[in-house]
Design an enzyme around this catalytic site. Structure first.
Site, PDB file in Angstrom:
ATOM      1  N   GLY A  75      38.953  54.071  21.276  1.00 31.36           N
ATOM      2  CA  GLY A  75      40.298  54.626  21.385  1.00 31.36           C
ATOM      3  C   GLY A  75      40.681  55.526  20.238  1.00 31.36           C
ATOM      4  O   GLY A  75      41.412  56.509  20.411  1.00 31.36           O
ATOM      5  N   HIS A  97      29.861  41.363  22.415  1.00 32.29           N
ATOM      6  CA  HIS A  97      30.691  41.808  21.294  1.00 32.29           C
ATOM      7  C   HIS A  97      31.084  43.246  21.583  1.00 32.29           C
ATOM      8  O   HIS A  97      30.227  44.088  21.847  1.00 32.29           O
ATOM      9  CB  HIS A  97      29.929  41.716  19.973  1.00 32.29           C
ATOM     10  CG  HIS A  97      30.765  42.064  18.791  1.00 32.29           C
ATOM     11  ND1 HIS A  97      30.288  42.785  17.721  1.00 32.29           N
ATOM     12  CD2 HIS A  97      32.070  41.797  18.511  1.00 32.29           C
ATOM     13  CE1 HIS A  97      31.250  42.941  16.834  1.00 32.29           C
ATOM     14  NE2 HIS A  97      32.340  42.354  17.300  1.00 32.29           N
ATOM     15  N   ASP A  98      32.375  43.545  21.565  1.00 34.78           N
ATOM     16  CA  ASP A  98      32.826  44.859  22.030  1.00 34.78           C
ATOM     17  C   ASP A  98      32.183  46.010  21.266  1.00 34.78           C
ATOM     18  O   ASP A  98      31.918  47.072  21.835  1.00 34.78           O
ATOM     19  CB  ASP A  98      34.358  44.967  22.022  1.00 34.78           C
ATOM     20  CG  ASP A  98      34.998  44.578  20.699  1.00 34.78           C
ATOM     21  OD1 ASP A  98      34.276  44.376  19.705  1.00 34.78           O
ATOM     22  OD2 ASP A  98      36.243  44.461  20.661  1.00 34.78           O
ATOM     23  N   THR A  99      31.900  45.805  19.984  1.00 36.47           N
ATOM     24  CA  THR A  99      31.239  46.869  19.233  1.00 36.47           C
ATOM     25  C   THR A  99      29.803  47.058  19.689  1.00 36.47           C
ATOM     26  O   THR A  99      29.304  48.187  19.747  1.00 36.47           O
ATOM     27  CB  THR A  99      31.272  46.573  17.723  1.00 36.47           C
ATOM     28  OG1 THR A  99      32.611  46.302  17.330  1.00 36.47           O
ATOM     29  CG2 THR A  99      30.750  47.746  16.928  1.00 36.47           C
ATOM     30  N   SER A 148      44.756  44.745  23.086  1.00 36.70           N
ATOM     31  CA  SER A 148      44.976  44.963  24.519  1.00 36.70           C
ATOM     32  C   SER A 148      43.723  44.588  25.297  1.00 36.70           C
ATOM     33  O   SER A 148      42.639  44.445  24.733  1.00 36.70           O
ATOM     34  CB  SER A 148      45.345  46.431  24.805  1.00 36.70           C
ATOM     35  OG  SER A 148      44.249  47.282  24.521  1.00 36.70           O
ATOM     36  N   GLY A 149      43.907  44.439  26.601  1.00 40.72           N
ATOM     37  CA  GLY A 149      42.785  44.161  27.484  1.00 40.72           C
ATOM     38  C   GLY A 149      42.858  45.038  28.709  1.00 40.72           C
ATOM     39  O   GLY A 149      43.928  45.570  29.043  1.00 40.72           O
ATOM     40  N   ARG A 150      41.723  45.215  29.374  1.00 44.33           N
ATOM     41  CA  ARG A 150      41.721  46.031  30.584  1.00 44.33           C
ATOM     42  C   ARG A 150      40.617  45.544  31.520  1.00 44.33           C
ATOM     43  O   ARG A 150      39.594  45.000  31.061  1.00 44.33           O
ATOM     44  CB  ARG A 150      41.522  47.509  30.249  1.00 44.33           C
ATOM     45  CG  ARG A 150      40.240  47.829  29.557  1.00 44.33           C
ATOM     46  CD  ARG A 150      40.327  49.100  28.743  1.00 44.33           C
ATOM     47  NE  ARG A 150      41.258  48.975  27.653  1.00 44.33           N
ATOM     48  CZ  ARG A 150      40.998  48.346  26.503  1.00 44.33           C
ATOM     49  NH1 ARG A 150      39.820  47.779  26.323  1.00 44.33           N
ATOM     50  NH2 ARG A 150      41.888  48.275  25.558  1.00 44.33           N
ATOM     51  N   ALA A 186      41.476  43.313  20.368  1.00 46.36           N
ATOM     52  CA  ALA A 186      42.394  42.473  19.605  1.00 46.36           C
ATOM     53  C   ALA A 186      43.854  42.818  19.865  1.00 46.36           C
ATOM     54  O   ALA A 186      44.745  42.058  19.480  1.00 46.36           O
ATOM     55  CB  ALA A 186      42.081  42.602  18.117  1.00 46.36           C
TER      56      ALA A 186
END
Length: 489
Positions: free
Chosen positions: A402, A236-238, A15-17, A13
């Protein structure tokens, strides 16, 4: 083939990589290299808080091209993002309306309508998902009621990771783990729930049946002309972060710590009892038919907003200053819904302290101390809720993402929760993304096999609880702080 090269696109939400993974199947070594990092932030468009998805797509493509330009042959690509948000498309695949963020206030007052018209227990019985005012179910209801002129144009609704996969491949997919965050998937059928979907005003034809992670969506054609498979990971990132959490046994809980903190445990069955409903527990989909039984916590969003407002760039220095301050002088409920998206986070925190007859944090370090202490105490409270739900205590907590780099918060968490904390890996969402790709490529057997690879390749730090710490003495006193209008209510 000895080596595999997989690319993970991981959008959070804030940053992106684009990350490149190199896996040596002979020695079971796994390394990550950051190829491209970019900012993701809200912008105001026609009065709405929206995502700049054109910019995000541009950065995704730039990162992929950087890998290809190094002469690396990519074996597969996977994309994971935050949950609940979506993009609408017409029959030609062109966007309809705006990519509105879950933090926009258009859903204000929508969830209470559902509780009256459908019933809270009925919604929970069908979905098993936590009640959050910005869940997709309420976003779609807001859309169809507030902008009905758009609905006639819509042919498809894609969640964020599925949208970006579509942009790369031209193929549509509705990945299961992220679909469950919508509160629109029936927990018994793993398909869209007709009753809940009908209430939103959206058409079922906008959606395809959710597919479990591990299928190939289609191919992205790189600048050199190679066709590279795009895999439907646990998008879903989680869900991806949990896959990369090296959980030792069934008595291990996890905390995915970032903009949001998501605390929970893995289960082969969902928890949809009256007790789970009362505690507002969510049963989100995971890999291999597992459920992520968890609660959403506002997390480091409060700190991120303070850093932005105060223009603080040296976070380690701030944490060092914070550590020198006495604990628990200022306490708030981080899940109070007034912290979702206030105009001024610092002023909002100060107002809560003032209203509850506490000292008011003034300095940046005092604000950070307030946030860290309050988060740790909330973690302890929710861990206790989760343990009561399953009828067994937890013996350790794995913090990934993070936020696990914050050693002060890790120790506060261990002290407040009274159990051992294992911190790492940092890039958990990226690693979980890669893990599903490697399984799809038949390099790994299953999630447990992948977790062994993670444990062997990434440093983990252990924090031992101090029962005599100041924060441990405040655990029992924190409960009254939660008697506010919570985000997760």
């Amino acid at each position: 083939m000895t080596f595999r090269h997989c690319v993970a696109v991981d959008l959070g939400a804030s940053s992106g990589r684009v990350m490149l993974a190199r896996y040596d199947s002979k020695h079971r070594t796994l390394t990550l290299r950051e190829i491209h990092r970019f900012v993701n932030c809200l912008q105001k468009t026609d009065g709405f808080d929206t995502w700049d998805i054109d910019s995000l797509e541009k950065d995704i493509r730039l990162g992929l091209k950087k890998v290809c330009n190094e002469g690396i042959l990519i074996d597969s690509i996977g994309i994971d993002t935050w949950g609940v948000d979506y993009v609408l498309l017409d029959k030609q695949g062109q966007r309809v309306g705006l990519p509105v963020s879950y933090r926009d206030n258009r859903t204000t007052g929508i969830m209470p309508q559902a509780l009256v018209q459908i019933g809270k227990s009925e919604i929970y019985r069908r979905s098993g998902i936590q009640f959050l005012p910005f869940n997709t179910i309420y976003q779609l209801r807001a859309l169809t009621k507030q902008q009905p002129e758009l609905t006639a144009q819509v042919a498809h609704a894609l969640l964020m990771p599925d949208y970006f996969s579509y942009r790369l491949t031209g193929e549509m997919n509705w990945e299961y783990t992220n679909a469950t965050t919508t509160q629109l998937v029936n927990i018994n059928t793993d398909d869209w729930d007709d009753t809940l979907l009908a209430w939103t005003g959206a058409k079922k034809s906008w959606f395809g049946r959710p597919s479990h992670p591990g299928n190939v969506i289609g191919d992205w054609i790189c600048p050199q002309g190679n066709r590279i498979p795009v895999v439907a990971v646990a998008s879903h990132d989680t869900a991806s972060a949990v896959i990369a959490s090296p959980l030792a046994n069934k008595h291990s809980a996890y905390l995915s710590s970032g903009t949001w903190s998501l605390m929970g445990f893995e289960s082969k069955m969902p928890y949809t009892t009256d007790e789970a409903l009362a505690a507002n527990i969510t049963n989100e989909g995971g890999a291999e038919g597992r459920y992520r039984v968890l609660k959403n916590i506002m997390g480091l969003w409060l700190l991120q907003r303070v850093l932005k407002e105060r223009r603080i760039t040296d976070l380690p220095a701030l944490i060092a200053q914070t550590e020198a301050l006495p604990a628990c002088r200022f306490l708030i409920n981080p899940n109070d819904d007034r912290f979702i998206n206030p105009d001024d986070m610092r002023a909002e925190i100060q107002a809560v302290c003032r209203e509850t007859d506490q000292p008011v944090p003034v300095s940046d370090a005092e604000l950070a101390r307030c946030i860290f202490d309050s988060l740790a105490l909330l973690y302890a409270d929710i861990l206790h809720e989760l343990a009561n739900l399953r009828g067994e205590k937890f013996t350790q907590l794995h913090i990934v993402g993070g936020g696990c780099q914050n050693s002060l918060l890790n120790q506060l968490c261990a002290d407040a929760c009274g159990i051992r904390v294992i911190a790492g890996p940092v890039e958990a969402s990226t690693l979980g993304n890669i893990g599903i790709q490697l399984m799809t490529l038949d390099e790994l057997n299953n999630v447990d096999d992948f977790r062994q690879v993670v444990s062997a390749n990434y440093d983990l730090t252990t924090y031992i609880p101090n029962p005599d710490s100041e924060i441990a003495r405040h655990v029992a006193q924190f409960q009254p702080k939660r008697q506010t209008k919570e985000l997760c209510a």
